[in-house]
Design a protein around this motif. Sequence first.
Motif, PDB file in Angstrom:
ATOM      1  N   MET A 194       1.134  -1.382   0.051  1.00  0.00           N
ATOM      2  CA  MET A 194       0.052   0.127   0.186  1.00  0.00           C
ATOM      3  C   MET A 194       0.730   1.370  -0.404  1.00  0.00           C
ATOM      4  SD  MET A 194      -2.579  -0.987  -0.390  1.00  0.00           S
ATOM      5  CE  MET A 194      -3.822   0.803  -0.496  1.00  0.00           C
ATOM      6  N   ASP A 216      -0.536  -3.189 -11.078  1.00  0.00           N
ATOM      7  CA  ASP A 216      -0.386  -4.343 -10.051  1.00  0.00           C
ATOM      8  C   ASP A 216       0.317  -5.476 -10.840  1.00  0.00           C
ATOM      9  OD1 ASP A 216      -0.302  -6.136  -7.524  1.00  0.00           O
ATOM     10  OD2 ASP A 216      -1.378  -4.370  -6.958  1.00  0.00           O
ATOM     11  N   THR A 244       5.338  -8.261  -0.357  1.00  0.00           N
ATOM     12  CA  THR A 244       5.205  -9.095   0.820  1.00  0.00           C
ATOM     13  C   THR A 244       4.632 -10.249   0.668  1.00  0.00           C
ATOM     14  OG1 THR A 244       3.853  -6.866   1.494  1.00  0.00           O
ATOM     15  CG2 THR A 244       2.998  -9.113   3.133  1.00  0.00           C
ATOM     16  N   LYS A 245       3.921 -10.362  -0.309  1.00  0.00           N
ATOM     17  CA  LYS A 245       3.555 -11.985  -1.048  1.00  0.00           C
ATOM     18  C   LYS A 245       4.269 -12.926  -1.828  1.00  0.00           C
ATOM     19  CE  LYS A 245      -0.691  -9.782   0.339  1.00  0.00           C
ATOM     20  NZ  LYS A 245      -1.067  -9.005  -0.756  1.00  0.00           N
TER      21      LYS A 245
HETATM   22  C1  PLP Z   1      -1.264  -7.388  -0.449  1.00  0.00           C
HETATM   23  C2  PLP Z   1      -1.503  -7.009  -1.789  1.00  0.00           C
HETATM   24  C3  PLP Z   1      -1.664  -5.327  -1.830  1.00  0.00           C
HETATM   25  C4  PLP Z   1      -0.843  -4.342  -0.473  1.00  0.00           C
HETATM   26  O1  PLP Z   1       0.298  -4.692  -0.194  1.00  0.00           O
HETATM   27  P1  PLP Z   1       0.478  -4.624   1.797  1.00  0.00           P
HETATM   28  O2  PLP Z   1       2.101  -5.110   1.182  1.00  0.00           O
HETATM   29  O3  PLP Z   1      -0.760  -5.363   2.389  1.00  0.00           O
HETATM   30  O4  PLP Z   1       0.154  -3.304   1.503  1.00  0.00           O
HETATM   31  C5  PLP Z   1      -1.758  -4.640  -2.854  1.00  0.00           C
HETATM   32  N1  PLP Z   1      -1.823  -5.240  -4.502  1.00  0.00           N
HETATM   33  C6  PLP Z   1      -2.370  -6.991  -3.997  1.00  0.00           C
HETATM   34  C7  PLP Z   1      -2.760  -7.131  -5.525  1.00  0.00           C
HETATM   35  C8  PLP Z   1      -2.043  -7.572  -3.075  1.00  0.00           C
HETATM   36  O5  PLP Z   1      -2.473  -8.473  -2.682  1.00  0.00           O
END
Ligand code: PLP
Length: 389
Positions: A85, A181, A205-206
Amino acid sequence: MELRPETRAVHHAQPDLDGSRPISVPIYQTSGFVFDDPAVFADAMGRPDGAFVYGRLGNPTVRALEDKLADLEGGVAAVATGSGMGAINCVLLGLLSPGDHLVSQKAIYGGTAAMINELERRFGVTVTYVPEDDPDALRAAVRPETKLVYLETLANPVLQVADLPGMCAVARELGIVSVVDNTFATPMLCRPIEHGADVVVHSTTKYLSGHTDVVGGLAVFADDALHRKIWHFSVELGATADPFASWLTLRGLQTLHLRMERHCSNTRYLATRLAAHPAVTAVHWPGLPSHPSYELAGKLLPDFGGVFSFELSGGRPAGEKFMSSVRLALLAPSLGGVETLVMHPATTSHRSLSSEELARHGIGEGTIRLAVGIEHPEDLWSDIEQALS
Ligand SMILES: *Cc1c(COP(=O)(O)O)cnc(C)c1O
């Protein structure tokens, strides 16, 4: 030699230390840097590519992550942030002013949707939503004050696929910045800049960090002017990435290609089995011919990622029963880690949306989302099958 992304993800360029080099990137755990020359000090404050000066402006470990992702995405430079974010807000707030108009695809990440609502309510930005695969609708929505087009390669949780070449071409033709994104696809499945995008944002994060131990984000830029502008704004906003989080993300990135292969093959297996199960009315994954984006997905992506969702014939009660019956899959938010996670979007990730907005995202009361890990597929299927019965 032209190296492929899988190889470039593994190797880091490192500076020489008197005849040898570290193989891993060192963690520069320092908030400041000391200068011998006052002129170099002064110069470093004003640009992203000067000497390191202060942690909020830049750090060598963070820079290594930025350079790695810029390289993998085919951009010129990147800005790493403390969360996904953070990266998204650096780009939105750094490029939009009151009176500007934003065109977004309908289905977007819950946090981004909430932020766009804020921009509309409190910051005087107007917003038009268009389907993610309709360049003509985008063209029709554009006004003289349109500044930004916002897209997602694969959208949560029903996995609509954006027509990146078509949408980005319209944006480019009309002089509008396109932002994509790419969190769900990662550069191993899609590099939006190759399809005409100006900015790619990630929640690192993912999948990029991949082990459920980091919160981070990053924006990659196709040109220097945009990078410079958003770097300046990110320094003012203070959305800085931490060196240790950046180091963990760099380490995760080295196995991204291996993990993505397994995430994708596990998902194909589970989605196919679920689609044939009598308790399931629909499975949303673009690798299945029943998905509305199947044809476009096949042209754009070599595989379709590790997130999918499905509908149970028993609606919300059946969804709740399923959630409380799984044993191996963890009831948890997020995605992209090695372990399989399950969630109910209507009561969690998308709870702030009205029922109208839920429908816009394609989410029903009984929709279950799985973020598939890298476990053995038969173990995952056994768990899902016992939860369904
Ligand atoms: C998790 C996510 C976000 C936000 O990321 P954070 O690291 O939680 O702030 C934005 N876009 C997508 C597609 C996400 O899965």
